[in-house]
Design an enzyme around this catalytic site. Structure first.
Site, PDB file in Angstrom:
ATOM      1  N   LYS A  35       5.542  -6.830  -1.184  1.00 18.00           N
ATOM      2  CA  LYS A  35       6.221  -5.726  -1.877  1.00 18.00           C
ATOM      3  C   LYS A  35       5.900  -4.400  -1.175  1.00 18.00           C
ATOM      4  O   LYS A  35       5.007  -4.348  -0.320  1.00 18.00           O
ATOM      5  CB  LYS A  35       5.766  -5.679  -3.336  1.00 18.00           C
ATOM      6  CG  LYS A  35       4.262  -5.447  -3.507  1.00 18.00           C
ATOM      7  CD  LYS A  35       3.802  -5.673  -4.940  1.00 18.00           C
ATOM      8  CE  LYS A  35       2.301  -5.529  -5.064  1.00 18.00           C
ATOM      9  NZ  LYS A  35       1.818  -5.942  -6.397  1.00 18.00           N
ATOM     10  N   TYR A 252      -5.989  26.155   6.306  1.00 18.12           N
ATOM     11  CA  TYR A 252      -5.475  26.754   5.077  1.00 18.12           C
ATOM     12  C   TYR A 252      -6.593  26.925   4.051  1.00 18.12           C
ATOM     13  O   TYR A 252      -7.388  26.016   3.821  1.00 18.12           O
ATOM     14  CB  TYR A 252      -4.408  25.857   4.451  1.00 18.12           C
ATOM     15  CG  TYR A 252      -3.063  25.928   5.138  1.00 18.12           C
ATOM     16  CD1 TYR A 252      -2.388  27.132   5.276  1.00 18.12           C
ATOM     17  CD2 TYR A 252      -2.482  24.773   5.631  1.00 18.12           C
ATOM     18  CE1 TYR A 252      -1.145  27.190   5.898  1.00 18.12           C
ATOM     19  CE2 TYR A 252      -1.230  24.819   6.246  1.00 18.12           C
ATOM     20  CZ  TYR A 252      -0.578  26.032   6.374  1.00 18.12           C
ATOM     21  OH  TYR A 252       0.646  26.075   6.984  1.00 18.12           O
TER      22      TYR A 252
HETATM   23  C1  LIG Z   1       0.739  -6.897  -6.076  1.00 22.37           C
HETATM   24  C2  LIG Z   1       0.554  -8.182  -6.792  1.00 22.37           C
HETATM   25  C3  LIG Z   1      -0.249  -9.210  -6.239  1.00 22.37           C
HETATM   26  C4  LIG Z   1      -1.067  -9.035  -4.979  1.00 22.37           C
HETATM   27  O1  LIG Z   1      -2.219  -8.276  -5.280  1.00 22.37           O
HETATM   28  P1  LIG Z   1      -3.327  -7.932  -4.166  1.00 22.37           P
HETATM   29  O2  LIG Z   1      -4.368  -7.216  -4.904  1.00 22.37           O
HETATM   30  O3  LIG Z   1      -2.645  -7.059  -3.171  1.00 22.37           O
HETATM   31  O4  LIG Z   1      -3.754  -9.232  -3.590  1.00 22.37           O
HETATM   32  C5  LIG Z   1      -0.283 -10.420  -6.909  1.00 22.37           C
HETATM   33  N1  LIG Z   1       0.384 -10.602  -8.067  1.00 22.37           N
HETATM   34  C6  LIG Z   1       1.131  -9.630  -8.636  1.00 22.37           C
HETATM   35  C7  LIG Z   1       1.828  -9.887  -9.912  1.00 22.37           C
HETATM   36  C8  LIG Z   1       1.223  -8.388  -8.025  1.00 22.37           C
HETATM   37  O5  LIG Z   1       1.964  -7.422  -8.596  1.00 22.37           O
END
Ligand SMILES: *Cc1c(COP(=O)(O)O)cnc(C)c1O
Length: 359
Positions: A35, A252
């Site tokens: 994702k 800054y």
């Molecule tokens: C993002 C996500 C994962 C992966 O999590 P990590 O901490 O990056 O391993 C797994 N299951 C769900 C439902 C997620 O949203």
């Protein structure tokens, strides 16, 4: 010469981390979580590098369709399922699997008659209180799904809130086991932290994300201790050197005041590139492979490295912001955030180069 900032994506590191995740749960099928543009590494390039994964998980329908268009045939799971029933046409067309996490969503699904069966990952809220059906509704939801003509494969799913912390997962596992006892279906439980730290969560499916990119799932552990390799290295160069006398200020707001004569390397990278704005003086940075610190308040296009003790460093000297030799997690901690945010926050103006790809 182009601006020297570049994000290097190492396919060999991605493949290595995938193999390592697999070795932790050799009996499980592995769903690679890609994702948020594969945590900032690039959706399609990471899918190519991780083509050996048994399945992919993404958030958006657009990402899932892009994976199908690129020829990926594995199961693809939409992590929040659908938001409106009109999406189900495309979901069926592209044979996508959906998370069902909410009772209104379930009701909407059950009113449809899809042309082909849909695989459903039915999510149970076991205590994170983010997404998932309440425990009291779960068995009924399973029964209703099972008599629905549209159901493909059913998978039982939950997500852990404290897999990377002292509280662990057992308090949620007890709930999951109690509610799903007697339901004969594959299960999907473990994110990276659970996969690494809690063997009891390794079941039919595992769902690692962050570890595939070479970040240790809990901040106390160095990635190298788990043999994880960073998939992204963000590097740049010094484009100007300033010499401050004691008492002079930098940048800054003049927030950094030199207490002694200080040599400053101005680095071509700023928050406009996704470097965290809240990384204050003392954030680690590598100059020609040597660890030093940032100084003062960074700007949109540049930040400051302390090169007082690196007399050989000057204009053109290479700098690593994070990645090889400097875990993103360390920079994130200095900025009061997590490596996830750094990786997926790289902005569009940062050029990407890929290394160690296979044709
Ligand atoms: C993002 C996500 C994962 C992966 O999590 P990590 O901490 O990056 O391993 C797994 N299951 C769900 C439902 C997620 O949203």
């Amino acid at each position: 010469m182009p601006r020297p900032l570049v994000a290097r994506i190492d396919h060999a590191a991605l493949r290595h981390n995938l193999a390592l995740a697999r070795s932790l749960a050799p009996q499980s099928k592995l769903m690679a979580v890609i994702k948020a543009d594969a945590y900032g590494h690039g959706l399609l390039r990471v899918a190519r590098a991780l083509a050996a994964a048994d399945a992919f998980a993404v958030l958006t329908l657009d990402d899932a369709v892009a994976l199908r268009d690129a020829g990926h045939r594995q199961p693809i799971l939409l992590l929040q399922g659908f938001y409106e029933a009109v999406e189900l046409g495309e979901i069926v067309d592209h044979q996508l699997a959906i998370v069902v996490h909410e009772v209104g969503q379930l009701n909407a699904l059950l009113e449809t008659r899809p042309r082909r069966p849909i695989d459903v990952h039915l999510k149970l809220n076991t205590g994170m209180n983010r997404l998932g059906l309440p425990a009291a509704d779960y068995a009924d939801a399973v029964s209703r799904l099972r008599v629905w003509s549209g159901l493909g494969e059913l998978t039982l799913m939950t997500h852990f809130a404290t897999a990377d912390e002292a509280a662990g997962v057992d308090w949620q596992m007890r709930c999951f086991d109690a509610i799903t006892a007697g339901l004969d279906a594959p299960r999907s439980l473990a994110n990276s932290a659970a996969l690494v730290r809690h063997p009891q969560t390794r079941c039919e499916w595992v769902r690692p994300g962050i570890m595939l990119y070479g970040v240790a799932p809990n901040v106390e552990t160095a990635p190298a201790d788990l043999d994880l390799r960073p998939a992204m290295t963000l590097s740049s160069r010094i484009i100007s050197v300033q010499t401050l006398a004691a008492g002079e200020r930098l940048g800054y707001g003049g927030t950094f005041v030199a207490e002694q004569p200080t040599r400053v390397g101005v680095v071509a990278c700023g928050y406009g590139d996704g470097y965290p704005r809240h990384a204050g003086t003392g954030t680690p940075i590598l100059v020609e492979g040597v660890r030093t610190r940032t100084l003062g308040r960074l700007s949109m296009d540049s930040l400051y490295a302390d090169i007082t003790d690196l007399p050989q460093a000057g204009v053109g000297t290479p700098v690593t912001l994070w990645g090889e030799g400097l875990p993103a997690q360390e920079v994130a901690t200095s900025a009061g955030t997590v490596a996830y945010q750094l990786l997926c926050g790289i902005t569009r103006r940062v050029p990407v180069v890929e290394v160690n790809g296979v044709a």
